[in-house]
Motif scaffolding. Structure first.
Motif, PDB file in Angstrom:
ATOM      1  N   SER A 179       0.833  -1.200   0.000  1.00 27.04           N
ATOM      2  CA  SER A 179       0.000   0.000   0.000  1.00 27.04           C
ATOM      3  C   SER A 179       0.867   1.250   0.000  1.00 27.04           C
ATOM      4  O   SER A 179       1.841   1.341   0.754  1.00 27.04           O
ATOM      5  CB  SER A 179      -0.895   0.035   1.246  1.00 27.04           C
ATOM      6  OG  SER A 179      -1.788  -1.048   1.207  1.00 27.04           O
ATOM      7  N   ILE A 180       0.505   2.185  -0.840  1.00 26.39           N
ATOM      8  CA  ILE A 180       1.138   3.500  -0.822  1.00 26.39           C
ATOM      9  C   ILE A 180       0.016   4.539  -0.872  1.00 26.39           C
ATOM     10  O   ILE A 180      -1.147   4.186  -1.083  1.00 26.39           O
ATOM     11  CB  ILE A 180       2.144   3.698  -1.988  1.00 26.39           C
ATOM     12  CG1 ILE A 180       1.514   3.365  -3.336  1.00 26.39           C
ATOM     13  CG2 ILE A 180       3.370   2.805  -1.776  1.00 26.39           C
ATOM     14  CD1 ILE A 180       2.439   3.616  -4.535  1.00 26.39           C
ATOM     15  N   GLU A 181       0.333   5.782  -0.633  1.00 26.52           N
ATOM     16  CA  GLU A 181      -0.708   6.817  -0.581  1.00 26.52           C
ATOM     17  C   GLU A 181      -0.232   8.048  -1.369  1.00 26.52           C
ATOM     18  O   GLU A 181       0.948   8.177  -1.652  1.00 26.52           O
ATOM     19  CB  GLU A 181      -1.080   7.141   0.880  1.00 26.52           C
ATOM     20  CG  GLU A 181       0.073   7.204   1.868  1.00 26.52           C
ATOM     21  CD  GLU A 181       1.019   8.338   1.596  1.00 26.52           C
ATOM     22  OE1 GLU A 181       0.548   9.479   1.562  1.00 26.52           O
ATOM     23  OE2 GLU A 181       2.235   8.090   1.411  1.00 26.52           O
ATOM     24  N   PRO A 182      -1.175   8.933  -1.725  1.00 22.90           N
ATOM     25  CA  PRO A 182      -0.815  10.037  -2.629  1.00 22.90           C
ATOM     26  C   PRO A 182       0.031  11.149  -2.008  1.00 22.90           C
ATOM     27  O   PRO A 182       0.620  11.940  -2.749  1.00 22.90           O
ATOM     28  CB  PRO A 182      -2.171  10.596  -3.084  1.00 22.90           C
ATOM     29  CG  PRO A 182      -3.209   9.971  -2.248  1.00 22.90           C
ATOM     30  CD  PRO A 182      -2.629   8.843  -1.486  1.00 22.90           C
ATOM     31  N   VAL A 183       0.098  11.249  -0.672  1.00 24.42           N
ATOM     32  CA  VAL A 183       0.793  12.405  -0.093  1.00 24.42           C
ATOM     33  C   VAL A 183       2.315  12.233  -0.134  1.00 24.42           C
ATOM     34  O   VAL A 183       3.041  13.150  -0.523  1.00 24.42           O
ATOM     35  CB  VAL A 183       0.330  12.665   1.363  1.00 24.42           C
ATOM     36  CG1 VAL A 183       1.029  13.897   1.935  1.00 24.42           C
ATOM     37  CG2 VAL A 183      -1.182  12.843   1.411  1.00 24.42           C
ATOM     38  N   TYR A 184       2.804  11.066   0.251  1.00 20.95           N
ATOM     39  CA  TYR A 184       4.253  10.866   0.305  1.00 20.95           C
ATOM     40  C   TYR A 184       4.723   9.691  -0.556  1.00 20.95           C
ATOM     41  O   TYR A 184       5.439   9.872  -1.533  1.00 20.95           O
ATOM     42  CB  TYR A 184       4.702  10.606   1.748  1.00 20.95           C
ATOM     43  CG  TYR A 184       4.622  11.791   2.666  1.00 20.95           C
ATOM     44  CD1 TYR A 184       5.537  12.831   2.572  1.00 20.95           C
ATOM     45  CD2 TYR A 184       3.646  11.868   3.650  1.00 20.95           C
ATOM     46  CE1 TYR A 184       5.482  13.915   3.419  1.00 20.95           C
ATOM     47  CE2 TYR A 184       3.578  12.955   4.516  1.00 20.95           C
ATOM     48  CZ  TYR A 184       4.499  13.973   4.396  1.00 20.95           C
ATOM     49  OH  TYR A 184       4.436  15.042   5.237  1.00 20.95           O
ATOM     50  N   THR A 185       4.343   8.494  -0.152  1.00 23.37           N
ATOM     51  CA  THR A 185       4.981   7.324  -0.763  1.00 23.37           C
ATOM     52  C   THR A 185       4.562   7.107  -2.214  1.00 23.37           C
ATOM     53  O   THR A 185       5.314   6.540  -2.993  1.00 23.37           O
ATOM     54  CB  THR A 185       4.701   6.055   0.070  1.00 23.37           C
ATOM     55  OG1 THR A 185       3.301   6.002   0.358  1.00 23.37           O
ATOM     56  CG2 THR A 185       5.476   6.083   1.362  1.00 23.37           C
TER      57      THR A 185
END
Ligand SMILES: *Cc1c(COP(=O)(O)O)cnc(C)c1O
Length: 296
Positions: free
Chosen positions: A259-265
């Protein structure tokens, strides 16, 4: 207290046709697996601050953050573990119902206080900090994002396994918010053959070099590895996004089950994949990407 596994056990190698085409190998250090709440880089940034607060006999910690801050979540959770009261000064107005991060922080015992944006800008002003002490009583101050000299001491431990690790990494890559993580990595990579690369998540972020140098200076760190901050993967700015980024995240999660997310990773991996495509890394490079957490 809080215990973590040997970090080298958190390394995973990713398979992708792009890496074969470009002749590189890509590994991920899954710091996101450390804890649900004290996730990613946050434990390392908090560790020596919490120990210092305890040693100096403080009962309270005060820190700053936006309404979606992972640092607020981690501080609330760690404060509970360390038996320290926590106060979170949140930028902007209170919005009810609380978002899941702030609700979690409050449920963990953090006292939330809100400041309008103008007042919030005073967060590093010593006179303003004094007025907060009059209001809340004495506290140990952790700055916004948790980055200070003691945070560097903590993030410098993220790669302590590297000298014994069987793979030599030609590059280490991380996200950059306040540069507390980047600077610790720079200190630990001093005098190695490993290039250090940060991906900025804010727009017009060349000031991050100054922030990083100021942080290093505050900790009297004079020996550190040079670093490069890639400034073109912000997708419009902090917490901003674009369809191309969201599409990348979806494909990445399907291909790699991480899982990654749009703000950082999301921006981090997008930036690294794009750099690989553009031939930024020499063929046969071993690249280590630090998954800094941020999934809530
Ligand atoms: C807090 C955070 C960062 C920012 O780290 P800095 O040390 O402030 O540069 C990066 N990624 C994630 C997922 C975070 O939660």
């Amino acid at each position: 207290m809080f215990s973590i596994p040997p970090l080298e056990t958190l390394i995973e190698r990713l398979e992708n046709p792009l890496f074969v085409e470009k002749g590189v190998s890509l590994y991920v250090l899954r710091l996101d697996k450390l804890d649900k709440y004290i996730s990613g880089n946050k434990w390392f940034k908090l560790k020596y601050n919490l120990l210092e607060a305890q040693k100096k006999g403080f009962q309270k910690i005060l820190t700053f953050g936006g309404a979606f801050s992972n640092h607020i979540v981690a501080t609330a959770s760690a404060g509970k573990l360390f038996n320290l009261e926590t106060i979170g000064i949140i930028r902007g107005e209170e919005i009810l119902p609380l978002n899941p991060r702030l609700q979690f922080a409050q449920d963990s015992g953090m006292a939330l206080h809100y400041l309008d944006r103008e007042q919030y800008r005073e967060k590093t002003n010593p006179l303003f900090i004094e007025t907060l002490k009059e209001q809340f009583g004495d506290f140990y101050l952790i700055p916004e994002g948790g980055s200070n000299a003691l945070a560097i001491a903590g993030t410098a431990e993220i790669l302590s396994f590297l000298p014994e690790y069987p793979v030599h990494f030609d590059a280490v890559c991380t996200c950059v918010g306040t540069a507390g993580t980047l600077t610790g990595l720079a200190v630990s990579l001093f005098n190695t053959q490993t290039q250090l690369i940060g991906i900025a998540t804010l727009k017009n972020a060349s000031f991050l070099y100054d922030e990083a140098y100021k942080l290093l200076e505050s900790g009297q760190y004079t020996q550190y590895q040079d670093f490069n901050i890639l400034l073109d993967y912000h997708f419009g700015g902090y917490a901003k996004s674009k369809p191309a980024l969201l599409q990348f995240i979806e494909t990445f999660e399907q291909q790699h089950s991480i899982s990654i997310e749009p703000v950082y990773t999301g921006k981090l991996f997008y930036g690294i994949f794009d750099s690989i495509k553009k031939g930024f890394f020499k063929p046969s490079s071993n690249i280590l990407v630090i998954h800094c957490g941020g999934i809530f």
